[in-house]
Motif scaffolding. Sequence first.
Motif, mmCIF file in Angstrom:
data_model
loop_
_atom_site.group_PDB
_atom_site.id
_atom_site.type_symbol
_atom_site.label_atom_id
_atom_site.label_comp_id
_atom_site.label_asym_id
_atom_site.label_seq_id
_atom_site.Cartn_x
_atom_site.Cartn_y
_atom_site.Cartn_z
ATOM 1 N N LEU A 16 -0.603 15.182 1.996
ATOM 2 C CA LEU A 16 -0.152 15.355 3.375
ATOM 3 C C LEU A 16 -0.837 14.347 4.297
ATOM 4 O O LEU A 16 -0.183 13.723 5.142
ATOM 5 C CB LEU A 16 -0.411 16.784 3.841
ATOM 6 N N ALA A 17 -2.131 14.152 4.122
ATOM 7 C CA ALA A 17 -2.850 13.163 4.933
ATOM 8 C C ALA A 17 -2.289 11.765 4.694
ATOM 9 O O ALA A 17 -2.062 10.999 5.642
ATOM 10 C CB ALA A 17 -4.343 13.196 4.615
ATOM 11 N N ALA A 18 -2.024 11.422 3.435
ATOM 12 C CA ALA A 18 -1.466 10.105 3.114
ATOM 13 C C ALA A 18 -0.077 9.930 3.741
ATOM 14 O O ALA A 18 0.247 8.857 4.260
ATOM 15 C CB ALA A 18 -1.400 9.914 1.603
ATOM 16 N N LEU B 76 -0.474 9.257 7.412
ATOM 17 C CA LEU B 76 -0.944 7.881 7.636
ATOM 18 C C LEU B 76 0.196 6.879 7.468
ATOM 19 O O LEU B 76 0.313 5.933 8.256
ATOM 20 C CB LEU B 76 -2.099 7.549 6.704
ATOM 21 N N MET B 77 1.032 7.084 6.471
ATOM 22 C CA MET B 77 2.184 6.187 6.290
ATOM 23 C C MET B 77 3.154 6.320 7.452
ATOM 24 O O MET B 77 3.687 5.321 7.940
ATOM 25 C CB MET B 77 2.894 6.483 4.965
ATOM 26 N N GLN B 78 3.363 7.547 7.901
ATOM 27 C CA GLN B 78 4.261 7.769 9.047
ATOM 28 C C GLN B 78 3.702 7.077 10.296
ATOM 29 O O GLN B 78 4.436 6.428 11.035
ATOM 30 C CB GLN B 78 4.443 9.264 9.273
ATOM 31 N N GLN B 79 2.403 7.208 10.509
ATOM 32 C CA GLN B 79 1.755 6.567 11.658
ATOM 33 C C GLN B 79 1.880 5.049 11.577
ATOM 34 O O GLN B 79 2.148 4.379 12.572
ATOM 35 C CB GLN B 79 0.284 6.987 11.727
ATOM 36 N N SER B 80 1.713 4.523 10.381
ATOM 37 C CA SER B 80 1.826 3.082 10.180
ATOM 38 C C SER B 80 3.231 2.579 10.533
ATOM 39 O O SER B 80 3.389 1.521 11.131
ATOM 40 C CB SER B 80 1.500 2.743 8.730
ATOM 41 N N LEU B 81 4.251 3.379 10.167
ATOM 42 C CA LEU B 81 5.622 3.003 10.517
ATOM 43 C C LEU B 81 5.833 3.001 12.032
ATOM 44 O O LEU B 81 6.534 2.148 12.568
ATOM 45 C CB LEU B 81 6.619 3.968 9.890
ATOM 46 N N LEU B 82 5.244 3.979 12.692
ATOM 47 C CA LEU B 82 5.401 4.073 14.155
ATOM 48 C C LEU B 82 4.724 2.908 14.866
ATOM 49 O O LEU B 82 5.179 2.463 15.917
ATOM 50 C CB LEU B 82 4.828 5.394 14.663
ATOM 51 N N LEU B 83 3.624 2.411 14.296
ATOM 52 C CA LEU B 83 2.892 1.315 14.924
ATOM 53 C C LEU B 83 3.487 -0.054 14.624
ATOM 54 O O LEU B 83 3.161 -1.026 15.295
ATOM 55 C CB LEU B 83 1.429 1.348 14.496
ATOM 56 N N GLU C 276 0.806 -1.216 0.000
ATOM 57 C CA GLU C 276 0.000 0.000 0.000
ATOM 58 C C GLU C 276 0.844 1.274 0.000
ATOM 59 O O GLU C 276 0.537 2.231 -0.712
ATOM 60 C CB GLU C 276 -0.933 -0.006 1.214
ATOM 61 N N ALA C 277 1.911 1.303 0.775
ATOM 62 C CA ALA C 277 2.763 2.498 0.837
ATOM 63 C C ALA C 277 3.401 2.772 -0.518
ATOM 64 O O ALA C 277 3.430 3.921 -0.982
ATOM 65 C CB ALA C 277 3.829 2.348 1.909
ATOM 66 N N ALA C 278 3.896 1.745 -1.156
ATOM 67 C CA ALA C 278 4.522 1.919 -2.475
ATOM 68 C C ALA C 278 3.505 2.428 -3.493
ATOM 69 O O ALA C 278 3.809 3.322 -4.296
ATOM 70 C CB ALA C 278 5.137 0.609 -2.945
ATOM 71 N N ASP C 279 2.302 1.870 -3.463
ATOM 72 C CA ASP C 279 1.251 2.308 -4.386
ATOM 73 C C ASP C 279 0.883 3.773 -4.145
ATOM 74 O O ASP C 279 0.676 4.539 -5.085
ATOM 75 C CB ASP C 279 0.005 1.434 -4.231
ATOM 76 N N GLU C 280 0.792 4.149 -2.886
ATOM 77 C CA GLU C 280 0.425 5.520 -2.532
ATOM 78 C C GLU C 280 1.497 6.514 -2.981
ATOM 79 O O GLU C 280 1.188 7.582 -3.516
ATOM 80 C CB GLU C 280 0.197 5.632 -1.024
#
Length: 156
Positions: free
Chosen positions: A143-145, A148-155, A55-59
């Motif tokens: 910016l929102a995306a 979200l990717m940054q949050q996903s990395l933190l989790l 998903e991150a790569a696609d985004e």
Amino acid sequence: MDLNALHASERLSDPGKLKYQDVRRFLEQLQWSLNHIAGAVRTYATLAKLAPEGEAADEVERMLRQEKKHFDLVHALYLELKGTEPVVTPEAPWFETFREGLQQAIRMEREAMHQYRDTYLLTPSPRVRDLFFLVMSDGVDQLAALFLMQQSLLLS
């Protein structure tokens, strides 16, 4: 929004004759926009290489395509108004990891939204306003995306 409506179908006259509040400042911000968007293309291209699969790569690829479209639109406007090819000097990405890249992209998008807002407000031309509203609103989405990717990395 119809992107074709943002192209030169509605010809603009000489920028000096348009009713801009500050023509010189508008043209400087147009040049800034070209440099910034070209830097964003470089940033997202580098970020795409570092992105984890899925998903991150696609985004990131989606954001890269958006920035290329933005560059084409702003470049066409510059050519129309100035009549010459711009000298584009994009900032080079300075990050080495995906996480650092996300942070750089977030800072870059925040700065862009402020500049695009100011550029939007400098012109009464509906076509130019539509163009800068498009890049500004896409920046909010990007910016929102990124957050979200940054949050996903933190989790993870």
